[in-house]
Design a protein around this motif. Sequence first.
Motif, PDB file in Angstrom:
ATOM      1  N   CYS A   1       0.833  -1.213   0.000  1.00 50.55           N
ATOM      2  CA  CYS A   1       0.000   0.000   0.000  1.00 50.55           C
ATOM      3  C   CYS A   1       0.863   1.256   0.000  1.00 50.55           C
ATOM      4  N   ASP A   2       1.914   1.262   0.811  1.00 54.40           N
ATOM      5  CA  ASP A   2       2.803   2.427   0.854  1.00 54.40           C
ATOM      6  C   ASP A   2       3.454   2.677  -0.509  1.00 54.40           C
ATOM      7  N   LEU A   3       3.849   1.604  -1.191  1.00 56.57           N
ATOM      8  CA  LEU A   3       4.478   1.760  -2.499  1.00 56.57           C
ATOM      9  C   LEU A   3       3.515   2.336  -3.544  1.00 56.57           C
ATOM     10  N   PHE A   4       2.213   2.166  -3.308  1.00 63.44           N
ATOM     11  CA  PHE A   4       1.207   2.714  -4.224  1.00 63.44           C
ATOM     12  C   PHE A   4       0.725   4.103  -3.815  1.00 63.44           C
ATOM     13  N   SER A   5       1.260   4.626  -2.722  1.00 64.74           N
ATOM     14  CA  SER A   5       0.806   5.934  -2.250  1.00 64.74           C
ATOM     15  C   SER A   5       1.475   7.057  -3.029  1.00 64.74           C
ATOM     16  N   LYS A   6       0.872   8.239  -2.952  1.00 66.53           N
ATOM     17  CA  LYS A   6       1.426   9.421  -3.629  1.00 66.53           C
ATOM     18  C   LYS A   6       2.755   9.846  -2.997  1.00 66.53           C
ATOM     19  N   ASN A   7       3.002   9.395  -1.757  1.00 67.10           N
ATOM     20  CA  ASN A   7       4.256   9.754  -1.069  1.00 67.10           C
ATOM     21  C   ASN A   7       5.463   9.023  -1.648  1.00 67.10           C
ATOM     22  N   TYR A   8       5.207   7.933  -2.380  1.00 70.32           N
ATOM     23  CA  TYR A   8       6.330   7.173  -2.923  1.00 70.32           C
ATOM     24  C   TYR A   8       6.673   7.676  -4.317  1.00 70.32           C
ATOM     25  N   VAL A   9       7.879   8.185  -4.459  1.00 72.47           N
ATOM     26  CA  VAL A   9       8.325   8.712  -5.760  1.00 72.47           C
ATOM     27  C   VAL A   9       9.586   7.976  -6.224  1.00 72.47           C
ATOM     28  N   GLY A  10       9.762   6.767  -5.710  1.00 69.45           N
ATOM     29  CA  GLY A  10      10.965   5.991  -6.021  1.00 69.45           C
ATOM     30  C   GLY A  10      10.836   5.157  -7.283  1.00 69.45           C
ATOM     31  N   ASP A  11      11.560   4.072  -7.319  1.00 68.00           N
ATOM     32  CA  ASP A  11      11.699   3.189  -8.473  1.00 68.00           C
ATOM     33  C   ASP A  11      10.407   2.421  -8.746  1.00 68.00           C
ATOM     34  N   ARG A  12       9.814   2.657  -9.907  1.00 64.01           N
ATOM     35  CA  ARG A  12       8.557   1.967 -10.260  1.00 64.01           C
ATOM     36  C   ARG A  12       8.796   0.465 -10.438  1.00 64.01           C
ATOM     37  N   TYR A  13      10.021   0.085 -10.756  1.00 62.11           N
ATOM     38  CA  TYR A  13      10.347  -1.338 -10.870  1.00 62.11           C
ATOM     39  C   TYR A  13      10.085  -2.043  -9.546  1.00 62.11           C
ATOM     40  N   VAL A  14      10.451  -1.397  -8.442  1.00 56.82           N
ATOM     41  CA  VAL A  14      10.246  -1.980  -7.111  1.00 56.82           C
ATOM     42  C   VAL A  14       8.755  -2.178  -6.841  1.00 56.82           C
ATOM     43  N   VAL A  15       7.932  -1.217  -7.266  1.00 57.06           N
ATOM     44  CA  VAL A  15       6.476  -1.322  -7.082  1.00 57.06           C
ATOM     45  C   VAL A  15       5.941  -2.548  -7.821  1.00 57.06           C
ATOM     46  N   ASN A  16       6.284  -2.661  -9.088  1.00 60.59           N
ATOM     47  CA  ASN A  16       5.780  -3.769  -9.913  1.00 60.59           C
ATOM     48  C   ASN A  16       6.311  -5.126  -9.443  1.00 60.59           C
ATOM     49  N   GLU A  17       7.624  -5.173  -9.155  1.00 59.20           N
ATOM     50  CA  GLU A  17       8.223  -6.425  -8.693  1.00 59.20           C
ATOM     51  C   GLU A  17       7.601  -6.855  -7.367  1.00 59.20           C
ATOM     52  N   SER A  18       7.400  -5.905  -6.464  1.00 53.45           N
ATOM     53  CA  SER A  18       6.855  -6.212  -5.134  1.00 53.45           C
ATOM     54  C   SER A  18       5.441  -6.772  -5.226  1.00 53.45           C
ATOM     55  N   LEU A  19       4.606  -6.153  -6.040  1.00 54.74           N
ATOM     56  CA  LEU A  19       3.227  -6.628  -6.157  1.00 54.74           C
ATOM     57  C   LEU A  19       3.171  -8.004  -6.832  1.00 54.74           C
ATOM     58  N   LYS A  20       3.948  -8.184  -7.888  1.00 49.87           N
ATOM     59  CA  LYS A  20       3.970  -9.484  -8.577  1.00 49.87           C
ATOM     60  C   LYS A  20       4.491 -10.585  -7.652  1.00 49.87           C
ATOM     61  N   THR A  21       5.529 -10.290  -6.888  1.00 46.72           N
ATOM     62  CA  THR A  21       6.073 -11.263  -5.926  1.00 46.72           C
ATOM     63  C   THR A  21       5.048 -11.583  -4.855  1.00 46.72           C
ATOM     64  N   TYR A  22       4.390 -10.535  -4.354  1.00 44.86           N
ATOM     65  CA  TYR A  22       3.380 -10.711  -3.301  1.00 44.86           C
ATOM     66  C   TYR A  22       2.261 -11.650  -3.763  1.00 44.86           C
ATOM     67  N   LEU A  23       1.798 -11.456  -4.989  1.00 52.50           N
ATOM     68  CA  LEU A  23       0.682 -12.261  -5.498  1.00 52.50           C
ATOM     69  C   LEU A  23       1.050 -13.736  -5.664  1.00 52.50           C
ATOM     70  N   LYS A  24       2.345 -14.027  -5.736  1.00 52.17           N
ATOM     71  CA  LYS A  24       2.792 -15.423  -5.842  1.00 52.17           C
ATOM     72  C   LYS A  24       3.008 -16.074  -4.475  1.00 52.17           C
ATOM     73  N   MET A  25       2.989 -15.278  -3.416  1.00 55.41           N
ATOM     74  CA  MET A  25       3.267 -15.797  -2.080  1.00 55.41           C
ATOM     75  C   MET A  25       2.087 -16.584  -1.519  1.00 55.41           C
ATOM     76  N   GLU A  26       2.401 -17.703  -0.879  1.00 56.17           N
ATOM     77  CA  GLU A  26       1.352 -18.536  -0.301  1.00 56.17           C
ATOM     78  C   GLU A  26       0.681 -17.880   0.892  1.00 56.17           C
ATOM     79  N   ASP A  27       1.406 -17.046   1.606  1.00 58.34           N
ATOM     80  CA  ASP A  27       0.839 -16.420   2.812  1.00 58.34           C
ATOM     81  C   ASP A  27       0.259 -15.030   2.553  1.00 58.34           C
TER      82      ASP A  27
END
Length: 198
Positions: free
Chosen positions: A145-171
């Motif tokens: 959620c923080d990575l998708f907030s307007k406060n985050y102006v960092g690397d968009r690669y991290v946003v995409n990688e994080s969400l894709k990794t999260y969706l593959k996680m069993e927990d």
Amino acid sequence: MRDYSKLLKLAKDNNGIIQTKMAVENNISKHYLRFAVQDNVLEKVRNGIYITPETMEDELYFLQLKSKNLIYSYETSAYYNGLTTRNPLTLSITTIQGNNTYQLKSQYKLEFHFVPKCKFNLGLTTVKTMYGNNIQIYDKERTICDLFSKNYVGDRYVVNESLKTYLKMEDKNLTKLLKYAKELGVEKELKDKLEILL
């Protein structure tokens, strides 16, 4: 020769680290810490923080010892949650609005984010650093959620990688993710992205 057995036992019980206040609470004089440094029994690494010679310096842990109102977040918590492979060059920290961070900014390379007190502990969890010390970070859902907030102006690669990794996680917990997204005001942005990926 001074007897440092009590001091060393205290250090051993705390992963090789002693704080001045910890020594005082255990009826060990502050002067004894100074003597221990002089006798090469301990090393002073920060004001009020000492380690045994064989203990590795743990910056993330030492930083949180200085203030309890610091939580590792954004890219830093994404890395420690296993959401991204990119080890952040700058530590991202969330603290409560109104906290004075000037002294820390002058000593460390940090990126601060400020939130209202009511949102500060949302998603708070702990993980171990590579040196075995517990640090406070935000959990996977809060981090996304923080990575998708307007406060985050960092690397968009991290946003995409994080969400894709999260969706593959069993927990993963999509219910909690969407609950946090609503509370943090990123529900629309996150849902739009989830519709593409799911």
